[in-house]
Write an enzyme that holds these catalytic residues in place. Structure first.
Site, PDB file in Angstrom:
ATOM      1  CD  GLU A 126     -13.614   8.015 -16.286  1.00  0.00           C
ATOM      2  OE1 GLU A 126     -12.663   8.228 -17.306  1.00  0.00           O
ATOM      3  OE2 GLU A 126     -14.655   8.783 -16.568  1.00  0.00           O
ATOM      4  N   GLY A 128      -8.329   4.895 -15.618  1.00  0.00           N
ATOM      5  CA  GLY A 128      -7.186   5.682 -15.487  1.00  0.00           C
ATOM      6  C   GLY A 128      -7.396   7.061 -14.729  1.00  0.00           C
ATOM      7  CB  ALA A 129      -9.650   9.128 -13.863  1.00  0.00           C
ATOM      8  NE  ARG A 265      -7.558 -18.137  25.212  1.00  0.00           N
ATOM      9  CZ  ARG A 265      -7.753 -19.420  24.542  1.00  0.00           C
ATOM     10  NH1 ARG A 265      -8.945 -19.729  25.136  1.00  0.00           N
ATOM     11  NH2 ARG A 265      -6.871 -19.893  24.060  1.00  0.00           N
ATOM     12  N   GLY A 341      -6.213 -16.689  17.732  1.00  0.00           N
ATOM     13  CA  GLY A 341      -6.756 -17.400  16.320  1.00  0.00           C
ATOM     14  C   GLY A 341      -8.383 -17.004  16.275  1.00  0.00           C
ATOM     15  CD  GLU A 364     -15.813   9.058  -0.481  1.00  0.00           C
ATOM     16  OE1 GLU A 364     -15.816  10.116  -1.071  1.00  0.00           O
ATOM     17  OE2 GLU A 364     -16.975   8.334  -0.958  1.00  0.00           O
ATOM     18  CB  THR A 366      -5.166   7.139  -1.139  1.00  0.00           C
ATOM     19  OG1 THR A 366      -4.439   8.385  -1.567  1.00  0.00           O
ATOM     20  CG2 THR A 366      -5.725   6.459  -2.361  1.00  0.00           C
ATOM     21  CB  SER A 367      -3.557   7.695   3.597  1.00  0.00           C
ATOM     22  OG  SER A 367      -4.530   7.141   4.703  1.00  0.00           O
TER      23      SER A 367
END
Ligand SMILES: Cc1cc2nc3c(=O)[nH]c(=O)nc-3n(C[C@H](O)[C@H](O)[C@H](O)COP(=O)(O)OP(=O)(O)OC[C@H]3O[C@@H](n4cnc5c(N)ncnc54)[C@H](O)[C@@H]3O)c2cc1C
Length: 392
Positions: A126, A128-129, A265, A341, A364, A366-367
């Site tokens: 949410e 705030g959650a 390359r 690039g 799920e 955070t770190s």
């Protein structure tokens, strides 16, 4: 100790790889250019999920799933994680807490979801959650023998294609009575507030949902009143290991593409792979990825064969998610650098992976939250889960 794959697991991995190459990857450009798929493309892909036998890989066969164990699911998700646009989310995997549903709930929700006829989304977060779900403000209040739900849920992944939500709410506003409710999306009072844009290209959306006086019957409680955190924790464990699998797969693709590009390359008269700065980047990518993958397989194997206490699997899953997502972040960053690039062009898979893997360090848990889980495990039971090795 024999770490070779069993023949049936190797075969499963080959099938998952073929599905990714033949069904998911051909949709990458469409998904990137149109920020999603047309309904026709999505329907075709869904039919192919069924044809290839990859519907609901995480649920028991008695409920219509494929009944693969966690290790086998990792082998599959690692292959699918190579596809950009989060196309790995097309093959539905109904949220694992649905496994505790009653038979009647399974008939109404889980079994049709396994068949691909219904789809769920999981609504915990949410405004705030986020990291702290005890701050959830969505309430469920008794109404006769049913319930009335009110609240607003953020970032509800695949909420645009789901037809029911698993809503994490607090009965009477009490966090000790956190409970998961089954909420049909077409019920009066369920409303999409808005569908925000995100950094990544994702085959589905993450809408914000409002629940306004939504009435559900007594049969819509999943598990028991007060079991919400335990169910959500089961979801986290499974999803954290699967994030490990998908990020390892994605990073392996980025490494393969970078190696091929660097070999081809030519600058300053020789392939850039022969410039030590590039060679060292590739070396770090390969070695770190090997470490992350070894850890992922070990934990998935432990989770699959049973015998490891549930709390320890939870603590190990956090380490898997932390290490695999952070490693993959470093690998795709180097992949962009090696491509120069071209690495900044959206038509290049490494550019898309760079944007898309960023969320794996956030959702799920955070770190930082994974480190908190690991820290709690260290304080409560010591370092054994991480530094030891299963003996039997
Ligand atoms: C694309 C996307 C899809 C999502 N899908 C879903 C979904 O399907 N269902 C669902 O319910 N949610 C979903 N989420 C929500 C996701 O799980 C949350 O964003 C995540 O848990 C972090 O919560 P937050 O965004 O409120 O950040 P906050 O909790 O506000 O954290 C902000 C920062 O503070 C740090 N922090 C917080 N607490 C601590 C602490 N104690 N110590 C140290 N650092 C701390 C965090 O690590 C973070 O860096 C999704 C998010 C995204 C971006």
């Amino acid at each position: 100790m024999d770490i070779r794959l069993a023949p049936e697991d190797a075969e499963l991995r080959s099938r998952a790889r073929a599905f990714c190459e033949q069904v998911l990857m051909p949709l990458e450009n469409e998904c990137e250019e149109h920020d999603g798929l047309t309904p026709e493309s999505l329907e075709r892909a869904k039919a192919q999920v069924l044809e290839h036998g990859f519907a609901a890989i995480n649920h028991a066969s008695r409920d219509g799933g494929r009944g693969y164990d966690v290790f086998q699911q990792v082998l599959i998700e690692e292959e699918w994680g190579k596809a950009t646009g989060a196309l790995w989310d097309i093959p539905w995997r109904p949220s694992i807490p649905l496994a505790v549903a009653t038979e009647a709930q399974k008939d109404e929700y889980l079994r049709p979801a396994c068949r691909g006829e219904r789809r769920d989304c999981y609504a915990i977060t949410e405004e705030g959650a986020g990291s702290d779900p005890t701050m959830v403000r969505t309430t469920a209040v008794r109404d006769g023998d049913g319930w009335v739900l009110n609240g607003t849920k953020w970032h509800v992944t695949s909420g645009d294609v789901a037809d029911f939500l698993l809503v994490h709410a607090h009965v009477d506003g009490d966090p000790a009575k956190a409970t998961v409710f089954l909420v049909d999306r077409d019920l009066p009072g369920v409303r999409v507030v808005r569908t925000p844009r995100y950094m990544h290209t994702f085959v589905f959306e993450h809408p914000i949902f409002a629940l306004e006086d939504v009435r559900v019957g007594p049969d819509k409680v999943l598990g028991e009143v007060g079991q919400g955190y335990e169910l959500t924790k089961d979801w986290f464990v499974e999803e954290r290991i699967m994030i490990g699998a998908r990020t390892v797969g994605a990073a392996a693709r980025a490494l393969d593409l970078s190696l091929a590009f660097a070999s081809d390359r030519v600058q300053f008269g020789r392939p850039i792979v022969e410039h030590q700065a590039i060679g060292f980047m590739l070396a770090d990518m390969a070695a770190e990825l090997m470490a992350a993958k070894s850890m992922l397989y070990r934990v998935a194997w432990q989770a699959a064969r049973g015998g490891t206490p549930r709390k320890e699997v939870h603590a190990l899953a956090s380490a898997v998610k932390l290490v695999c997502s952070e490693t993959a972040g470093r690998v795709v960053d180097k992949a962009v650098q090696i491509h120069g690039g071209r690495g900044y062009m959206r038509e290049q898979p490494v550019e898309r992976l760079y944007r898309e893997l960023r969320v794996d360090r956030i959702w799920e848990g955070t770190s930082e939250i994974q480190r908190m889980v690991i820290g709690n495990e260290l304080r409560k039971r010591g370092a054994g889960a991480y530094t030891g090795w299963p003996e039997t």
